[in-house]
Design a protein around this motif. Structure first.
Motif, mmCIF file in Angstrom:
data_model
loop_
_atom_site.group_PDB
_atom_site.id
_atom_site.type_symbol
_atom_site.label_atom_id
_atom_site.label_comp_id
_atom_site.label_asym_id
_atom_site.label_seq_id
_atom_site.Cartn_x
_atom_site.Cartn_y
_atom_site.Cartn_z
ATOM 1 N N PHE A 136 0.823 -1.204 0.000
ATOM 2 C CA PHE A 136 0.000 0.000 0.000
ATOM 3 C C PHE A 136 0.863 1.263 0.000
ATOM 4 N N GLY A 137 1.993 1.219 0.719
ATOM 5 C CA GLY A 137 2.877 2.369 0.728
ATOM 6 C C GLY A 137 3.442 2.656 -0.651
ATOM 7 N N LEU A 138 3.849 1.600 -1.349
ATOM 8 C CA LEU A 138 4.360 1.765 -2.707
ATOM 9 C C LEU A 138 3.260 2.247 -3.638
ATOM 10 N N ARG A 139 2.085 1.639 -3.514
ATOM 11 C CA ARG A 139 0.957 2.051 -4.365
ATOM 12 C C ARG A 139 0.665 3.538 -4.210
ATOM 13 N N ASP A 140 0.548 3.994 -2.958
ATOM 14 C CA ASP A 140 0.192 5.393 -2.714
ATOM 15 C C ASP A 140 1.302 6.343 -3.158
ATOM 16 N N HIS A 141 2.564 5.932 -2.972
ATOM 17 C CA HIS A 141 3.688 6.769 -3.408
ATOM 18 C C HIS A 141 3.658 6.981 -4.918
ATOM 19 N N LEU A 142 3.454 5.912 -5.670
ATOM 20 C CA LEU A 142 3.428 6.025 -7.127
ATOM 21 C C LEU A 142 2.232 6.834 -7.603
ATOM 22 N N ARG A 143 1.088 6.612 -6.973
ATOM 23 C CA ARG A 143 -0.122 7.347 -7.361
ATOM 24 C C ARG A 143 0.013 8.842 -7.129
ATOM 25 N N GLN A 144 0.769 9.213 -6.115
ATOM 26 C CA GLN A 144 0.931 10.627 -5.801
ATOM 27 C C GLN A 144 2.033 11.281 -6.615
ATOM 28 N N GLU A 145 3.208 10.654 -6.663
ATOM 29 C CA GLU A 145 4.376 11.311 -7.243
ATOM 30 C C GLU A 145 4.383 11.320 -8.768
ATOM 31 N N VAL A 146 3.921 10.249 -9.401
ATOM 32 C CA VAL A 146 3.973 10.197 -10.865
ATOM 33 C C VAL A 146 3.085 11.263 -11.502
ATOM 34 N N PRO A 147 1.784 11.354 -11.139
ATOM 35 C CA PRO A 147 0.965 12.429 -11.733
ATOM 36 C C PRO A 147 1.490 13.819 -11.402
ATOM 37 N N ARG A 148 2.023 13.983 -10.190
ATOM 38 C CA ARG A 148 2.557 15.292 -9.805
ATOM 39 C C ARG A 148 3.723 15.679 -10.702
ATOM 40 N N PHE A 149 4.622 14.729 -10.971
ATOM 41 C CA PHE A 149 5.762 15.019 -11.839
ATOM 42 C C PHE A 149 5.308 15.304 -13.269
ATOM 43 N N ILE A 150 4.371 14.516 -13.766
ATOM 44 C CA ILE A 150 3.867 14.721 -15.130
ATOM 45 C C ILE A 150 3.305 16.129 -15.274
ATOM 46 N N THR A 151 2.546 16.553 -14.275
ATOM 47 C CA THR A 151 1.916 17.878 -14.337
ATOM 48 C C THR A 151 2.940 18.996 -14.249
ATOM 49 N N ARG A 152 3.916 18.848 -13.361
ATOM 50 C CA ARG A 152 4.859 19.944 -13.109
ATOM 51 C C ARG A 152 6.004 20.003 -14.103
ATOM 52 N N GLU A 153 6.460 18.846 -14.568
ATOM 53 C CA GLU A 153 7.735 18.812 -15.277
ATOM 54 C C GLU A 153 7.659 18.461 -16.756
ATOM 55 N N LEU A 154 6.555 17.919 -17.222
ATOM 56 C CA LEU A 154 6.459 17.524 -18.631
ATOM 57 C C LEU A 154 5.385 18.329 -19.342
ATOM 58 N N GLN A 155 5.685 18.717 -20.537
ATOM 59 C CA GLN A 155 4.734 19.477 -21.332
ATOM 60 C C GLN A 155 3.931 18.509 -22.202
ATOM 61 N N VAL A 156 3.027 17.799 -21.575
ATOM 62 C CA VAL A 156 2.188 16.836 -22.280
ATOM 63 C C VAL A 156 0.740 17.076 -21.891
ATOM 64 N N ARG A 157 -0.160 16.698 -22.767
ATOM 65 C CA ARG A 157 -1.575 16.889 -22.488
ATOM 66 C C ARG A 157 -2.167 15.725 -21.704
ATOM 67 N N GLY A 158 -1.571 14.561 -21.861
ATOM 68 C CA GLY A 158 -2.122 13.377 -21.231
ATOM 69 C C GLY A 158 -1.800 13.299 -19.750
ATOM 70 N N SER A 159 -2.433 12.355 -19.087
ATOM 71 C CA SER A 159 -2.172 12.095 -17.677
ATOM 72 C C SER A 159 -1.639 10.675 -17.533
ATOM 73 N N GLN A 160 -1.067 10.379 -16.389
ATOM 74 C CA GLN A 160 -0.543 9.047 -16.103
ATOM 75 C C GLN A 160 -0.854 8.716 -14.648
ATOM 76 N N THR A 161 -1.739 7.753 -14.453
ATOM 77 C CA THR A 161 -2.174 7.363 -13.113
ATOM 78 C C THR A 161 -1.826 5.903 -12.870
ATOM 79 N N PRO A 162 -0.816 5.620 -12.075
ATOM 80 C CA PRO A 162 -0.407 4.237 -11.830
ATOM 81 C C PRO A 162 -1.520 3.412 -11.180
ATOM 82 N N GLN A 163 -1.478 2.107 -11.441
ATOM 83 C CA GLN A 163 -2.425 1.168 -10.849
ATOM 84 C C GLN A 163 -1.677 0.152 -10.000
ATOM 85 N N ALA A 164 -2.344 -0.354 -8.992
ATOM 86 C CA ALA A 164 -1.803 -1.450 -8.197
ATOM 87 C C ALA A 164 -2.920 -2.453 -7.959
#
Length: 517
Positions: free
Chosen positions: A218-246
């Motif tokens: 659960f700790g890994l799941r929640d970490h990926l769910r939080q950090e990956v979308p945050r990085f995509i939004t802040r650091e990449l100029q893309v229109r799509g989203s990326q939401t990890p699954q566990a």
């Protein structure tokens, strides 16, 4: 414990069509994951940890099937099996499928690996009861030759979930949700999801750990769910989203591995955990003054510039050219005398208000121009880079340069941390060692001060500046060498290199447009 790592960065070109698109940084992802597994299970006996890495041509469909079949069949009941994949994934005939080196884009379903038939069902039928599956792949839609029909769609989490029950210790972690892409990062040099997976596995994400420092499903799941979308939004100029699954077996949590608490670093090693891929180190001193005070400036005829311009920069260089030439000549003569060197051993060059002086022990350079922070001022930048063996000439170097410089600069290509993560690490050091932290996300500058020493990280300019509240040459070098830094390359001006726990890709603030994998 057995780990199976597959990386498809390049694909074979079939005779009847083009290959699948390449997957940026898949090899780097695989190598880093394999290294992490070796590291976090280093305490186990050597013969109990087996890591298999298959890349490109070694990961043909036949090879993958044979290797997986043999490996899974021979798993013991108490053995942990880990599967990691970086490449293209899709939902095709028979469920979720992963591409192989020889996958044919005109017949994808028959030339790719079935997660159900080749991975999940064999695991269910084996004696193994502990397994982790990590898939960094997305479902890009490729058009087939016939009628341009899309043959690749989205990975299906429900198909994986159907295999899991409470009797299994099995977690399947997917890098994105249906309809999304899994993005690589040119600055991280990894897939974004894999980067944060590695961060958690290595224990570099404290928020993902329990109070007693266990990384759980659960700790890994929640970490990926939080950090990956945050990085995509802040650091990449893309229109799509990326939401990890566990997709996790049962309702109770299980432990992946324990992260030992690092001992408190002594004051001189507190910064070793901030990893830099450094490319140059030098002492630096700057001098500024009013342009109107320079020889050659005529009051009533010349006008002091009010804006920074290329012409004002060139003008300052011309006004300072003679002064620079005289300074270099004086240093040239001082170097020959102090080093007892012949003319051929001291190389001098000056041109357009700048120049350099080269010897076997050091390289000195000088640049001039308009002060970018005050257009009415000139600026002179002096740098000294000490070379291997310089300490044999300490007295000479001190005699030549005295207290010319006021900071030591480390320029780096990449940094392992985002700006937010860097500030958090500095705050951790502040809590354990004292001092003060200041940060400005507008300029991507963060400063840590303690006991008269200031470390300034500038992620935009890719510089670390170290100052000690005084000027000097060898004094500054000696003081800097008391601090162990997380540099990737040895330097004659720094302390012995501190080995970082992970690859050190620098996360620049510049935003990039990237395609999914």
């Amino acid at each position: 414990m057995t780990t199976f790592v597959v990386a498809l960065e390049h694909y074979r070109k079939p005779s009847n069509g083009g290959p699948l698109p390449s997957v940026d940084f898949a090899h780097a992802d695989a190598d880093a994951f394999a290294n992490v597994i070796q590291k976090i299970y280093a305490d186990l006996p050597d013969d109990s940890v087996s890591v298999h890495v298959l890349k490109d041509a070694d990961a043909s469909l036949a090879a993958l099937r044979d290797e997986l079949k043999y490996t899974i069949k021979n798993l013991a009941e108490d053995e942990l099996f880990i599967f990691y994949y970086a490449g293209h994934g899709f939902l095709g005939a028979g469920g979720n499928r992963l591409s192989a080196y020889d996958t044919n884009r005109t017949n994808v379903e028959d030339t790719s690996l079935s997660m159900r038939d080749d991975l999940m069902e064999p695991l269910m039928d084996s004696d193994c009861r502990q397994a982790l599956v990590f898939v960094d792949a997305c479902a890009e839609k490729f058009s087939g030759v016939v009628k341009s029909r899309d043959v690749i769609t989205n990975l299906d989490a429900d198909e994986v979930r159907d295999f899991l029950d409470s009797a299994w210790y099995l977690g399947v972690f997917l890098s994105c949700s249906p309809g999304e892409k899994s993005y690589p990062s040119p600055t991280l040099k990894h897939g974004v999801w894999t980067h944060f997976l590695l961060e958690a596995m290595e224990g570099r994400a404290p928020a993902a750990l329990t109070r007693d420092r266990w990384l759980t499903d659960f700790g890994l799941r929640d970490h990926l769910r939080q950090e990956v979308p945050r990085f995509i939004t802040r650091e990449l100029q893309v229109r799509g989203s990326q939401t990890p699954q566990a997709i996790i077996s049962g309702s109770s949590s299980f432990q992946i591995h324990h992260v030992a608490k690092s001992p408190v670093a002594p004051a001189d090693a507190a910064l070793a955990g901030i990893s830099l891929r450094n490319n140059s180190e030098f002492l630096e001193g700057t001098e500024t003054g009013e342009i109107r005070s320079l020889a050659g400036f005529t009051r009533g005829y010349h006008t002091v510039p009010s804006q920074p311009t290329d012409s004002a920069e060139a003008w300052c260089q011309r006004l300072l050219a003679e002064r620079v030439a005289e300074e270099l000549q004086e240093l040239y003569e001082a170097a020959r005398k102090a080093l007892n060197a012949r003319r051929k051993d001291v190389q001098k060059a000056d041109d357009a208000g700048g120049g350099d002086l080269d010897t076997a022990a050091f390289r000195y350079s000088i640049e001039t121009g308009q002060n970018p922070e005050d257009p009415a001022e000139y600026i002179i930048r002096r740098r000294l880079e000490l070379r291997d063996g310089w300490d044999a000439h300490r007295a000479a170097i001190d005699e030549i340069f005295g207290d010319e410089f006021d900071r030591l600069v480390v320029e780096f290509e990449r940094m392992d941390d985002t700006f937010d993560a860097l500030v958090e690490k500095l705050e951790d050091i502040q809590e354990s060692q004292g001092g003060d932290v200041h940060d400005d996300d507008r300029t991507k500058r963060a400063t840590y001060e303690r006991d008269g020493v200031t470390f300034t990280f500038d992620l935009t300019k890719r510089r670390l500046e170290i100052s000690f509240g005084r000027s000097g040459t060898l004094e500054l070098v000696d003081a800097a060498q008391k601090f162990q830094l997380g540099t990737s390359r040895t330097s004659p001006m720094l302390a012995a290199r501190a080995r970082s726990a992970a690859p050190t890709p620098e996360l620049a603030s510049a935003r990039r447009s990237v395609r999914g994998r």
